[in-house]
Scaffold this active site. Structure first.
Site, PDB file in Angstrom:
ATOM      1  N   GLU A  46      50.992  68.023  16.394  1.00 51.45           N
ATOM      2  CA  GLU A  46      49.826  67.139  16.538  1.00 51.45           C
ATOM      3  C   GLU A  46      48.813  67.665  17.548  1.00 51.45           C
ATOM      4  O   GLU A  46      48.709  67.158  18.669  1.00 51.45           O
ATOM      5  CB  GLU A  46      50.270  65.731  16.936  1.00 51.45           C
ATOM      6  N   GLU A  80      57.294  63.518  10.569  1.00 50.74           N
ATOM      7  CA  GLU A  80      57.520  62.258  11.277  1.00 50.74           C
ATOM      8  C   GLU A  80      56.998  61.098  10.444  1.00 50.74           C
ATOM      9  O   GLU A  80      55.951  61.203   9.804  1.00 50.74           O
ATOM     10  CB  GLU A  80      56.780  62.195  12.632  1.00 50.74           C
TER      11      GLU A  80
HETATM   12  C1  GBH Z   1      53.738  60.915  17.237  1.00 48.27           C
HETATM   13  O1  GBH Z   1      52.540  60.611  17.776  1.00 48.27           O
HETATM   14  C2  GBH Z   1      54.359  61.891  18.168  1.00 48.27           C
HETATM   15  O2  GBH Z   1      54.510  63.170  17.600  1.00 48.27           O
HETATM   16  C3  GBH Z   1      55.640  61.428  18.767  1.00 48.27           C
HETATM   17  O3  GBH Z   1      55.928  62.190  19.881  1.00 48.27           O
HETATM   18  C4  GBH Z   1      55.513  59.952  19.066  1.00 48.27           C
HETATM   19  O4  GBH Z   1      56.594  59.480  19.792  1.00 48.27           O
HETATM   20  C5  GBH Z   1      55.403  59.234  17.768  1.00 48.27           C
HETATM   21  O5  GBH Z   1      54.398  59.746  16.978  1.00 48.27           O
HETATM   22  C6  GBH Z   1      55.210  57.740  17.904  1.00 48.27           C
HETATM   23  O6  GBH Z   1      54.019  57.443  18.540  1.00 48.27           O
HETATM   24  O7  GBH Z   1      42.978  56.660  18.106  1.00 48.27           O
HETATM   25  O8  GBH Z   1      43.515  54.697  19.351  1.00 48.27           O
HETATM   26  O9  GBH Z   1      43.911  54.739  16.976  1.00 48.27           O
HETATM   27  C7  GBH Z   1      51.714  59.774  17.054  1.00 48.27           C
HETATM   28  C8  GBH Z   1      50.578  59.607  18.004  1.00 48.27           C
HETATM   29  C9  GBH Z   1      49.395  57.648  18.110  1.00 48.27           C
HETATM   30  C10 GBH Z   1      48.296  59.711  17.693  1.00 48.27           C
HETATM   31  C11 GBH Z   1      48.187  56.936  17.712  1.00 48.27           C
HETATM   32  C12 GBH Z   1      47.076  59.004  17.332  1.00 48.27           C
HETATM   33  C13 GBH Z   1      45.862  57.034  17.509  1.00 48.27           C
HETATM   34  C14 GBH Z   1      45.447  56.086  18.545  1.00 48.27           C
HETATM   35  N1  GBH Z   1      49.475  58.919  17.442  1.00 48.27           N
HETATM   36  N2  GBH Z   1      47.045  57.726  17.977  1.00 48.27           N
HETATM   37  S1  GBH Z   1      43.837  55.514  18.221  1.00 48.27           S
END
Ligand code: GBH
Length: 453
Positions: A172, A359
């Site tokens: 990511e 994931e």
């Molecule tokens: C993944 O991240 C990760 O790889 C992992 O480590 C993590 O634990 C898992 O998922 C669960 O979160 O722009 O305000 O809408 C996902 C991370 C979270 C990234 C939400 C984008 C958008 C927030 N994502 N985020 S927003």
């Protein structure tokens, strides 16, 4: 005795890969043990107000010393594929310079135990834990981080290439560039100007390329490699030709600086005109690295934005109404069709020939253990509904080869600390006891029967 006939659902292809995923900084703990260096998350989590309750990664699930127990549990659940990451600061405490032999020795023990338990490793080189020493020299804004990563990647493949055949370059890119230097809610949380931010993407793309090159050069027979991306996925509001076309345009635009650059062999004219004077600085040969062919694309799919064709045919975001269902993570709106559109658009827009869901999962806060049981019916339903949409994509010809559930166990959920539980195995963070949840037993059945129950 009367015979009960059970409902039948179509199965998955025979060689479909079922797995679970974690990441080193979220589960290992032992944050300063055996010569490990400080990571940006070790530092960030200690700054006031950055993580829920000021939670740190210091102990996490203590997988560092409990890995044998964890692999035994995976085995009991029938899990044969496991996606994990290596902690860069365990190997190079200063990011570059001296290699820490105890770090190498640890991962050898880990892989040996995993393989002895009949579990195939899928290894991510980098899941956000940049050595703090590199951040002190500018982190992802500086090209020296790319040079340090190249050495790290070569070292990793040299050391473990005989034991590991499935490699994932980066996890990511957006989360350790845009969120870290542009939004600031992820480590290091240092806001930079737009030109520098665009440069962080470019440096990440170069690291992806270096990891691909390392696997090609030193990975040995059977080695394969791909990126894991959290593509910005949009979901057509209705599956009409106009909304699908709008979703596709929107998808290509929102991912042009990452997947677009990798699969397109350069930055598109549209992207360059959008960023103008803030365009990343590109050195000769950069795109030979960045766009080197990979074997698969990993997608982390959780949620998506709803898009429709606006009046002029241009894509238009449709805001979510108040009360639209979501998990306890504020961003995790429930939209199982992300599995369908995420994979299909990546296949159609970039011509990706093999996709792994690296994931997919959901975070909830409160899942108490009652009489030895955790009844996470919401998670079970999440898995089931998402797998159905994945199967729909495969039925329509999208080349999906595997699915890794996030996450094997509750762990350090970044800025949300230990409150947000994504595991199918419950972890009591006081005692570190592991208890498989109802969803773990459900997923074990899905794996055993190779179909959605
Ligand atoms: C993944 O991240 C990760 O790889 C992992 O480590 C993590 O634990 C898992 O998922 C669960 O979160 O722009 O305000 O809408 C996902 C991370 C979270 C990234 C939400 C984008 C958008 C927030 N994502 N985020 S927003």
């Amino acid at each position: 005795m009367s015979k009960i006939s059970l409902p039948s659902t179509p199965g998955f292809p025979e060689n479909f890969i079922w797995g679970v995923a974690t990441a080193a900084p979220q589960i290992e703990g032992a944050a300063f043990a055996d010569g490990k260096g400080e990571s940006v998350w070790d530092r960030f989590s200690r700054l006031p107000g950055k993580t829920h309750h000021g939670d740190t990664l210091d102990r996490a699930c203590d997988h560092y010393s409990r890995y044998e127990e964890d692999f035994a549990l995976m085995r009991r659940l029938g899990i044969r594929h496991y996606r994990l990451s290596i902690a860069w600061p365990r190997l190079f405490p200063n990011g570059d310079g001296a290699l820490n032999p105890a770090g190498i020795a640890y991962y050898h023990r880990l892989f040996d135990a995993m393989i002895a338990a009949g579990i195939t490793p899928w290894v991510t080189f980098f899941h956000w834990d940049l050595p703090q020493a590199l951040e002190d020299r500018g982190g992802w804004t500086q090209r020296l981080t790319v040079e340090a990563f190249a050495t790290y990647a070569n070292t990793v493949v040299h050391a473990f290439g005989a034991k590991v055949k499935n490699w994932i370059t980066l996890n990511e890119i957006r989360c350790f560039t845009y969120m870290a230097y542009g939004v600031g809610n992820k480590a290091p949380g240092r806001l930079v100007a737009p030109a520098e931010l665009n440069q962080t993407y470019h440096h990440a793309l170069l690291c992806h390329g270096h990891a691909v090159r390392a696997v090609r050069q030193f990975g040995g027979p059977g080695a394969r490699v791909g990126l894991t991306d959290n593509s910005d996925v949009c979901l057509p509001v209705t599956e009409t030709a106009a909304d699908v076309a709008a979703a596709r345009t929107w998808f290509a635009r929102r991912n042009e600086h990452l997947l677009g650059a990798i699969y397109g062999g350069g930055y598109s004219p549209a992207y360059l005109s959008r960023v103008g004077a803030d365009a990343p600085k590109v050195a000769a040969g950069d795109f030979d690295l960045i766009s080197a062919p990979t074997d698969f694309l990993g997608l982390n799919l959780y949620t998506g934005h709803f898009v429709r064709a606006g009046r002029d045919g241009e894509p238009e975001l449709v805001p979510l109404p108040a009360g639209y269902p979501k998990a306890d993570s504020y961003w995790l709106h429930l939209a199982p069709q992300v599995m369908y559109w995420g994979t299909r658009l990546a296949h159609e827009v970039y011509g990706v020939k093999e996709i792994f869901i690296t994931e997919n999962g959901c975070g909830y806060n409160d899942e108490p253990v009652v009489d030895g049981e955790v009844c996470d019916l919401h998670r079970k339903e999440f898995i089931r509904s998402h797998l159905r949409e994945l199967q729909r994509a495969m039925h329509d010809g999208v080349p999906v080869a595997g699915y890794f559930l996030w996450s094997f166990m509750d762990n350090f959920e970044w800025e949300d600390g230990y409150e947000r539980r994504f595991g199918i195995v419950h972890v009591d963070f006081a005692t570190l006891k592991r208890t498989p949840k109802l969803s773990a037993h459900y997923y074990a059945q899905v794996i055993a029967q190779n179909r959605i129950l």
